[in-house]
Design a protein around this motif. Structure first.
Motif, mmCIF file in Angstrom:
data_model
loop_
_atom_site.group_PDB
_atom_site.id
_atom_site.type_symbol
_atom_site.label_atom_id
_atom_site.label_comp_id
_atom_site.label_asym_id
_atom_site.label_seq_id
_atom_site.Cartn_x
_atom_site.Cartn_y
_atom_site.Cartn_z
ATOM 1 N N LEU A 67 0.839 -1.191 0.000
ATOM 2 C CA LEU A 67 0.000 0.000 0.000
ATOM 3 C C LEU A 67 0.879 1.248 0.000
ATOM 4 C CD1 LEU A 67 -2.880 -0.778 2.524
ATOM 5 C CD2 LEU A 67 -2.697 -1.370 0.113
ATOM 6 N N GLY A 68 0.443 2.255 -0.743
ATOM 7 C CA GLY A 68 1.160 3.533 -0.755
ATOM 8 C C GLY A 68 1.944 3.776 -2.020
ATOM 9 N N TYR A 69 1.905 2.825 -2.958
ATOM 10 C CA TYR A 69 2.639 2.984 -4.220
ATOM 11 C C TYR A 69 1.671 2.749 -5.368
ATOM 12 C CZ TYR A 69 6.664 2.727 -1.164
ATOM 13 O OH TYR A 69 7.562 2.964 -0.150
ATOM 14 N N ASN A 70 1.566 3.719 -6.234
ATOM 15 C CA ASN A 70 0.596 3.682 -7.320
ATOM 16 C C ASN A 70 1.145 2.893 -8.506
ATOM 17 O OD1 ASN A 70 -1.710 4.178 -8.757
ATOM 18 N ND2 ASN A 70 -1.242 6.317 -9.208
ATOM 19 N N GLY A 71 1.561 1.653 -8.240
ATOM 20 C CA GLY A 71 1.990 0.776 -9.305
ATOM 21 C C GLY A 71 3.477 0.736 -9.572
ATOM 22 N N PHE A 72 4.272 1.564 -8.876
ATOM 23 C CA PHE A 72 5.716 1.546 -9.124
ATOM 24 C C PHE A 72 6.445 2.219 -7.976
ATOM 25 C CE2 PHE A 72 4.017 5.477 -10.731
ATOM 26 C CZ PHE A 72 4.964 6.431 -10.409
ATOM 27 N N LEU A 73 7.711 1.808 -7.752
ATOM 28 C CA LEU A 73 8.576 2.472 -6.790
ATOM 29 C C LEU A 73 9.251 3.660 -7.477
ATOM 30 C CD1 LEU A 73 10.351 -0.481 -4.939
ATOM 31 C CD2 LEU A 73 8.399 0.854 -4.175
ATOM 32 N N PRO A 74 9.516 4.747 -6.758
ATOM 33 C CA PRO A 74 10.140 5.922 -7.379
ATOM 34 C C PRO A 74 11.465 5.620 -8.084
ATOM 35 C CG PRO A 74 9.300 6.479 -5.219
ATOM 36 C CD PRO A 74 9.155 4.990 -5.363
ATOM 37 N N PRO A 75 12.386 4.864 -7.456
ATOM 38 C CA PRO A 75 13.645 4.572 -8.162
ATOM 39 C C PRO A 75 13.471 3.521 -9.248
ATOM 40 C CG PRO A 75 13.855 4.329 -5.765
ATOM 41 C CD PRO A 75 12.410 4.345 -6.094
ATOM 42 N N GLY A 76 12.318 2.873 -9.287
ATOM 43 C CA GLY A 76 12.078 1.799 -10.246
ATOM 44 C C GLY A 76 11.981 0.455 -9.556
ATOM 45 N N ASP A 77 11.169 -0.430 -10.112
ATOM 46 C CA ASP A 77 11.024 -1.784 -9.573
ATOM 47 C C ASP A 77 12.184 -2.635 -10.047
ATOM 48 O OD1 ASP A 77 8.415 -1.777 -8.160
ATOM 49 O OD2 ASP A 77 7.682 -1.141 -10.116
ATOM 50 N N ARG A 78 13.074 -2.950 -9.122
ATOM 51 C CA ARG A 78 14.270 -3.702 -9.496
ATOM 52 C C ARG A 78 14.501 -4.850 -8.524
ATOM 53 N NH1 ARG A 78 16.310 1.705 -9.487
ATOM 54 N NH2 ARG A 78 16.453 2.599 -11.581
ATOM 55 N N GLY A 79 14.936 -5.987 -9.094
ATOM 56 C CA GLY A 79 15.348 -7.113 -8.268
ATOM 57 C C GLY A 79 14.300 -7.538 -7.266
ATOM 58 N N ARG A 80 14.705 -7.684 -6.016
ATOM 59 C CA ARG A 80 13.795 -8.141 -4.965
ATOM 60 C C ARG A 80 13.077 -6.988 -4.279
ATOM 61 N NH1 ARG A 80 17.185 -10.886 -0.887
ATOM 62 N NH2 ARG A 80 18.818 -9.522 -1.659
ATOM 63 N N LYS A 81 13.289 -5.772 -4.762
ATOM 64 C CA LYS A 81 12.684 -4.589 -4.160
ATOM 65 C C LYS A 81 11.762 -3.939 -5.180
ATOM 66 C CE LYS A 81 14.100 -0.575 -1.403
ATOM 67 N NZ LYS A 81 15.254 0.223 -0.957
ATOM 68 N N ARG A 82 10.468 -4.063 -4.953
ATOM 69 C CA ARG A 82 9.488 -3.541 -5.896
ATOM 70 C C ARG A 82 8.166 -3.299 -5.187
ATOM 71 N NH1 ARG A 82 9.318 -6.358 -10.650
ATOM 72 N NH2 ARG A 82 11.545 -6.655 -10.503
ATOM 73 N N SER A 83 7.212 -2.702 -5.880
ATOM 74 C CA SER A 83 5.935 -2.378 -5.246
ATOM 75 C C SER A 83 4.961 -3.551 -5.265
ATOM 76 C CB SER A 83 5.289 -1.177 -5.950
ATOM 77 O OG SER A 83 4.976 -1.505 -7.293
ATOM 78 N N LYS A 84 5.265 -4.561 -6.083
ATOM 79 C CA LYS A 84 4.370 -5.703 -6.227
ATOM 80 C C LYS A 84 5.195 -6.969 -6.420
ATOM 81 C CE LYS A 84 1.022 -5.162 -9.040
ATOM 82 N NZ LYS A 84 0.237 -5.011 -10.287
ATOM 83 N N TYR A 85 4.809 -8.044 -5.737
ATOM 84 C CA TYR A 85 5.527 -9.304 -5.829
ATOM 85 C C TYR A 85 4.560 -10.414 -6.254
ATOM 86 C CZ TYR A 85 8.182 -6.434 -2.586
ATOM 87 O OH TYR A 85 8.827 -5.387 -1.985
ATOM 88 N N VAL A 86 4.914 -11.137 -7.290
ATOM 89 C CA VAL A 86 4.088 -12.237 -7.778
ATOM 90 C C VAL A 86 4.674 -13.552 -7.289
ATOM 91 C CG1 VAL A 86 3.121 -13.362 -9.811
ATOM 92 C CG2 VAL A 86 3.484 -10.888 -9.813
ATOM 93 N N LEU A 87 3.848 -14.392 -6.693
ATOM 94 C CA LEU A 87 4.298 -15.678 -6.162
ATOM 95 C C LEU A 87 3.883 -16.792 -7.114
ATOM 96 C CD1 LEU A 87 4.159 -13.738 -3.643
ATOM 97 C CD2 LEU A 87 3.783 -15.789 -2.272
ATOM 98 N N TYR A 88 4.879 -17.417 -7.724
ATOM 99 C CA TYR A 88 4.651 -18.544 -8.602
ATOM 100 C C TYR A 88 5.036 -19.845 -7.894
ATOM 101 C CZ TYR A 88 4.505 -15.345 -12.636
ATOM 102 O OH TYR A 88 4.198 -14.351 -13.528
#
Length: 470
Positions: A67-88
């Motif tokens: 919560l608190g991120y409108n679809g993206f992190l300010p520095p960019g979604d990179r590696g293990r640090k992002r606004s959304k994580y998909v579990l496969y």
């Protein structure tokens, strides 16, 4: 006129809220292989990152969205640090299950703790005594770990969420309250709809330590405990998307997955009572579509794969914005056409606002452009030229993260007060009714797109556009 009053923060005992039901039309649903934004985010371990071919065949458990991120992190979604994580579903299972336990006098020198291949939890009872619980591989589950640590056992790196618009590295938290190894999720490989959450995660040595001061207890031969600041859960009552949904009651999950009422304060030594809704329906640690997970510094939303099939896609939301802009809403003062932005609003290099950027008068909902009419000197309030109500104004911006939507329309837009993020009526009303943990024992509602605390009552406003779009 003074600014609208802040919404009151509520104590743990006073959390009750509701939202109206809405059935999402089937034509707005996504397929099982499509994420809530129309594209799959990878599992964060590079070795697990799916190719386009993999996406069509791999089983998806769900998504975790901060919560608190409108679809993206300010520095960019990179590696293990992002606004959304998909579990496969992983290629090879990595889950663990409880094996055996025993008492030791020197826990840090015990074989289970020293063996980096052995998963174990150490419960320190005193300086001279601890209970070690060993865990063995479980071929039937996949484990995913969440926390602040950047060490390899953490699949999803989460940092404290700062309220407001996110730009670059601004608003960094000096001292985090999120645990380095906050929690873990175990998903059943044979039944992908079942994912369970547990407090605490295993470190690089595959250990979990609960120190002497940590909250812990024994019941018969079993032992359990809580982390320092706790992992809190809130299951929605009813279907989060496409049904009758209301926010539920916040509870705390233990290291072994037990569910308890909240402690008197976030890090109190005494645990809450073992909790259940009724004698028939027991509350469990199984994640539901729409479950909120609070890490004491950041709050995550769990969206199941099944629930995402009923949710709008990012393309659908962008089409809503396009239709609104196609109606050519105008500013009643400047008579210029306004354009609803999909992301953060534009400001020119000289600091001036884009002439097409829409603003909303938060006390009446009229949408206008940037102008000086009704602006009093030394005041942040303005007089609306249409209804003459006096109050603050805010830039409008579309809430574009689909996972936060509880419906797909109809396209009657509302905006959160005071941040100005737009969404559908039922989505705005649902989140305005959700009270999020704040501090040691308070709760407050905030915009899911930027984490700004809502102000006034009800915390949102219906938007009134000029021209043929309202």
């Amino acid at each position: 006129m003074p600014a609208a009053p802040r919404r009151p923060r509520l104590a743990a005992a006073a959390i009750e809220a509701s939202a109206a039901p809405y059935l999402v039309p089937a034509q707005y649903a996504t397929s099982a292989a499509i994420g809530s934004d129309g594209a799959e985010s990878p599992i964060l371990d590079d070795k697990e990152s799916p190719t386009e071919k993999d996406k069509a065949t791999r089983v998806k458990y769900g998504e975790l969205v901060i919560l608190g991120y409108n679809g993206f992190l300010p520095p960019g979604d990179r590696g293990r640090k992002r606004s959304k994580y998909v579990l496969y579903k992983r290629h090879d299972p990595n889950g663990v299950k409880r094996s055996k336990h025993y008492v030791v006098k020197t826990p840090h020198n015990s074989q289970a703790i020293l063996d980096s291949q052995q998963h174990s939890i150490s419960y320190t009872l005193s300086r001279n005594q601890a209970i070690i619980v060993e865990y063995m591989p479980d071929e039937e589950t996949d484990m995913f770990q969440i926390g602040r640590s950047s060490e390899s056992p953490i699949d999803f790196v989460v940092v404290d969420t700062v309220a407001g618009e996110k730009t670059g590295d601004s608003g960094k938290v000096v001292q985090s309250t999120i645990s380095r190894f906050a929690c873990r999720i175990l998903a059943e490989r044979a039944n992908p709809s079942v994912a369970r959450i547990y407090a605490a995660g295993f470190d690089s040595s595959r250990n979990i330590f609960l120190g002497e001061k940590a909250t812990k207890w024994q019941e018969g031969r079993d032992i359990d405990g809580l982390t320092t600041n706790g992992i809190l859960l809130m299951h929605p009552q009813g279907s989060f998307c496409g049904g009758d949904s209301e926010p539920g009651v916040w509870r705390e999950v233990s290291v072994c997955g037990g569910i308890y009422s909240l402690r008197e304060s976030r890090s109190a030594q005494k645990k809450g009572r073992a909790d259940c809704v009724s004698q028939v329906e027991e509350v469990t640690n199984v994640l539901q579509d729409g479950t909120l997970i609070d890490l004491c510094g950041a709050t995550l939303l769990w969206r199941s794969a099944e629930g995402l099939e009923k949710s709008p896609t990012k393309d659908y939301l962008e089409n809503l914005v396009d239709k609104l802009n196609a109606g050519r809403p105008v500013c009643p003062v400047g008579l210029n056409t306004l354009v609803i932005p999909r992301k953060s609003s534009y400001t020119g290099p000289d600091g001036s606002a884009d002439k097409q950027q829409p603003y909303v008068y938060l006390n009446c909902g009229h949408v206008q452009g940037s102008h000086d009419w009704g602006h009093e000197k030394n005041s942040h309030s303005r007089t609306c030229p249409l209804c003459h109500k006096v109050g603050p104004v805010q830039k409008l911006c579309m809430g574009i993260e689909p996972a936060f939507y509880v419906d797909a329309g109809p396209p009657i837009f509302f905006a959160f007060n005071p941040c100005g993020h737009m969404a559908t009526e039922k989505t705005v009303k649902y989140w305005a009714s959700v009270m999020i943990p704040h501090g040691t024992n308070a709760f407050e509602s905030f915009c899911p797109f930027c984490a700004t605390p809502l102000e006034g009552f009800p915390g949102y406003i219906r938007l009134i556009f000029q021209d043929n779009v309202d």
